[in-house]
Design a protein around this motif. Structure first.
Motif, short mmCIF file in Angstrom:
data_model
loop_
_atom_site.label_atom_id
_atom_site.label_comp_id
_atom_site.label_asym_id
_atom_site.label_seq_id
_atom_site.Cartn_x
_atom_site.Cartn_y
_atom_site.Cartn_z
N LEU B 30 84.63 11.64 52.30
CA LEU B 30 83.98 12.90 52.66
C LEU B 30 85.02 13.90 53.16
N ARG B 31 84.80 15.14 52.79
CA ARG B 31 85.72 16.19 53.25
C ARG B 31 84.95 17.47 53.58
N VAL B 32 85.53 18.25 54.49
CA VAL B 32 85.06 19.62 54.69
C VAL B 32 86.24 20.52 54.35
N HIS B 40 82.96 37.37 47.50
CA HIS B 40 81.95 36.47 46.95
C HIS B 40 82.57 35.43 46.04
N LEU B 41 83.74 35.74 45.50
CA LEU B 41 84.37 34.80 44.58
C LEU B 41 84.96 33.60 45.30
N ASP B 42 85.09 33.68 46.64
CA ASP B 42 85.80 32.63 47.37
C ASP B 42 85.24 31.24 47.11
N PHE B 43 83.90 31.10 47.27
CA PHE B 43 83.39 29.74 47.14
C PHE B 43 83.46 29.27 45.69
N ALA B 44 83.24 30.22 44.75
CA ALA B 44 83.34 29.85 43.33
C ALA B 44 84.77 29.40 43.00
N ALA B 45 85.75 30.16 43.54
CA ALA B 45 87.15 29.85 43.24
C ALA B 45 87.56 28.51 43.84
N LEU B 46 87.21 28.29 45.10
CA LEU B 46 87.57 27.04 45.75
C LEU B 46 86.92 25.86 45.02
N TRP B 47 85.66 26.04 44.68
CA TRP B 47 84.88 25.02 44.00
C TRP B 47 85.47 24.73 42.62
N ALA B 48 85.86 25.81 41.89
CA ALA B 48 86.43 25.62 40.55
C ALA B 48 87.82 25.00 40.62
N ALA B 49 88.49 25.14 41.77
CA ALA B 49 89.85 24.61 41.90
C ALA B 49 89.84 23.10 42.13
N LEU B 50 88.68 22.53 42.49
CA LEU B 50 88.61 21.09 42.77
C LEU B 50 88.62 20.28 41.48
N PRO B 51 89.13 19.04 41.52
CA PRO B 51 89.04 18.17 40.34
C PRO B 51 87.56 17.93 40.01
N ALA B 53 85.48 15.47 39.25
CA ALA B 53 84.68 14.45 39.93
C ALA B 53 84.40 14.85 41.38
N VAL B 54 85.38 15.44 42.03
CA VAL B 54 85.21 15.87 43.43
C VAL B 54 84.24 17.04 43.49
N ARG B 55 84.37 17.94 42.53
CA ARG B 55 83.52 19.14 42.50
C ARG B 55 82.04 18.75 42.41
N GLU B 56 81.75 17.71 41.63
CA GLU B 56 80.37 17.28 41.41
C GLU B 56 79.68 16.86 42.70
N ARG B 57 80.45 16.40 43.70
CA ARG B 57 79.79 16.00 44.96
C ARG B 57 80.23 16.91 46.12
N THR B 58 80.57 18.16 45.81
CA THR B 58 80.95 19.11 46.85
C THR B 58 80.02 20.32 46.81
N ARG B 59 79.48 20.68 47.98
CA ARG B 59 78.53 21.80 48.04
C ARG B 59 79.07 22.92 48.91
N GLY B 107 76.42 11.95 51.15
CA GLY B 107 77.62 11.74 50.34
C GLY B 107 78.25 13.00 49.79
N HIS B 108 77.83 14.18 50.29
CA HIS B 108 78.41 15.44 49.80
C HIS B 108 79.53 15.92 50.70
N SER B 109 80.61 16.37 50.07
CA SER B 109 81.61 17.14 50.81
C SER B 109 81.14 18.58 50.86
N LEU B 110 81.70 19.37 51.80
CA LEU B 110 81.24 20.74 51.97
C LEU B 110 82.39 21.75 51.88
N ILE B 111 82.03 22.95 51.47
CA ILE B 111 82.97 24.08 51.52
C ILE B 111 82.43 25.05 52.57
#
Lengths: 316, 203
Positions: B30-32, B40-51, B53-59, B107-111
């Protein structure tokens, strides 16, 4: 591009021969390098050569796709260059509308004008219409600080990355004497001489460069490198005269002019990089830096070359 | 399908090249991820930057008063599997810390953007206490500082159309809440961890 002409065949053999040879040299050196710095130098040579393969193949593909393909490829080059330039250039929130216009209105319009071949509008769109439009939009942002600088920077980016680069595909619209290789030869001459001059200056500089010309702007550019590189590239130009409407001695003179413009284009872009405190414009092309690092010498040589051809060599 | 399109589009517009500094991209736990906020692009960019498999369980965590407003904003935030929380009118029943902790226990990581709102001038504001409380509530989670640059120039506050500049997303070394660490000290340390990742900063 006229594929059946022997000139085209000789050119293709020469270009791919040189690339193959540099790849071979890189491969041999890679097995021989022992020291850490030696390995790094060879690795840099290898990535540069690999990037050259990609750039050459992209250029030939574009040229064989005719005017539309060539226009689209150089529109993409302009887009990537402008992107790198504006990323590094300080702008404010109030510039947003002007920047959006630069990317999505001015750039497409300029290349649409290249495609239609409407020379009169092509020549004035950026220097006149964009010049008035950009500050008009900036005023609406309502921000006073750095007003002149911000507009000047945006306009500069459009001139260098869009207007000047768009002169390269515009060469295909010139009605010069029948060319053996077709109009694509004009572009290949410009690119080979300008980029060749860069490579030869680098090589001569490495071999016997001592006296830096403007060390504060570009410590690696030496007088020996400049003279050796420019003369070698001018000879290369003379040797490539069959791509152009020039006899050999004129080809050498035009090449000389291109090399000098290219040298100062590179120096000016380098000065901007120093001012911003960066070494490369980006990371797009492995071993070279960004798109701007590769095309900086073409920015200044392309429009001068275009006007030499248009003034002295077109049929009227 | 919609998601991979969103990732591709975000990567194209922002021209990003994610960098990982002393941080494992494919961490299974788990990560924060907490970052500075300017667009507004911040969360999209951070989310898109994740690998992937990690992105799939990160909200990404988003403000309900903003993203829950209209059908359009709700649809957008659903593409990113966003977790909507209240910024105001917090009660025992509507407690953002509990909602975030519950999502993490599933089981979700968060942004998270601890400044709470987008900075207008690009400066990084003071961090709100949410990150501290969440770190105390889910002590096993790694806290990963992330520095976002240029996204506030690509899509600034108050604009709808993006200017395609090149952004940078830098992930830093994970940290945790130390035993007995005071709230102000922790929040200042977390904010400094983001600042340390500013490109060109020798750290």
């Amino acid at each position: 591009m006229n594929w059946s002409s022997p000139v085209t065949h000789h050119l293709l053999i020469a270009v791919f021969g040189i690339l193959g040879l540099s790849s071979l040299i890189g491969w041999i050196l890679k097995r021989r390098a022992v020291t850490e710095t030696g390995r790094a130098t060879v690795q840099n040579l290898v990535s540069r050569t690999n990037s050259w393969w990609v750039m050459v193949i992209v250029l030939f593909t574009a040229l064989s796709a005719g005017r539309t393909g060539t226009t689209l490829i150089f529109a993409a080059v302009s887009f990537l260059a402008l992107r790198e330039y504006l990323t590094v250039t300080p702008t404010r929130r109030a510039d947003h509308a002007a920047l959006f216009t630069a990317f999505f209105i001015v750039l497409p319009c300029q290349y649409w004008l290249v495609h239609t071949g409407w020379y009169g509008m092509f020549a004035i769109m950026v220097p006149v219409y964009a010049f008035v439009l950009i500050p008009m939009l900036t005023t609406l942002g309502g921000e006073v600080e750095d007003f002149l600088e911000r507009n000047a920077r945006t306009q500069w980016g459009l001139m260098v990355c869009v207007y000047f680069i768009s002169h390269i595909p515009m060469l295909l619209t010139l009605e010069v004497e029948p060319l053996r290789m077709g109009p694509a030869g004009l572009i290949l001459f410009l690119v080979a001489v300008t980029q060749g001059s860069d490579v030869f200056q680098y090589v001569w500089g490495k071999l016997c460069g001592r006296r830096p010309i403007v060390p504060r702007l570009s410590p690696k550019k030496t007088l020996e490198g400049l003279v050796g590189g420019v003369l070698t590239a001018s000879l290369l130009g003379a040797a490539m005269f069959r791509l152009t409407p020039f006899p050999p001695w004129q080809a050498a003179l035009v090449a000389l002019a291109l090399c000098i413009m290219g040298f100062f284009g590179g120096l000016v872009m380098s000065a901007i990089k120093r001012e911003r405190g960066i070494k490369d414009w980006g990371t797009l092309i492995e071993g070279h830096g960004g798109m701007m690092d590769r095309i900086d010498s073409l920015c200044f040589s392309a429009p001068v070359y275009f006007h030499i051809l248009r003034y002295f060599y077109t049929r009227d | 399908m919609l998601r991979s399109t969103a990732v591709l589009l975000t990567r194209l517009i922002t021209g990003m090249n994610p960098a990982w500094v002393d941080c494992e991209p494919d961490h299974p736990g788990l990560r924060v991820y907490f970052a500075n906020h300017g667009s507004h692009l911040d969360f999209a960019a951070l989310w898109a930057a994740l690998p992937h498999a990690v992105r799939e369980r990160t909200r990404p965590v988003a403000a309900r008063d903003y993203w829950g407003r209209t059908r359009l904003t709700r649809t957008v935030i659903e593409i990113f599997n966003g977790l909507l929380i209240a910024r105001e009118g917090i009660s025992r029943r509507d407690n953002p810390i509990e909602q975030m902790a519950a999502a993490m226990h599933e089981g979700h990581s968060l942004i998270l953007f601890p400044e709470g709102t987008r900075s207008a001038d690009g400066r990084i504001g003071e961090f709100k206490a949410g990150l501290y409380h969440l770190a105390g509530r889910v002590p096993e989670a790694e806290l990963v500082p992330v520095h976002l640059q240029n996204l506030n120039r690509i899509l600034p506050k108050g604009h709808l159309l993006p200017v395609p500049l090149i952004s940078s997303v830098v992930f830093g070394p994970p940290m945790k809440l130390e035993a007995g660490e005071r709230k102000q000290d922790f929040l200042a340390r977390a904010r400094q961890a983001v600042l340390n990742l500013t490109p060109g900063n020798p750290c």
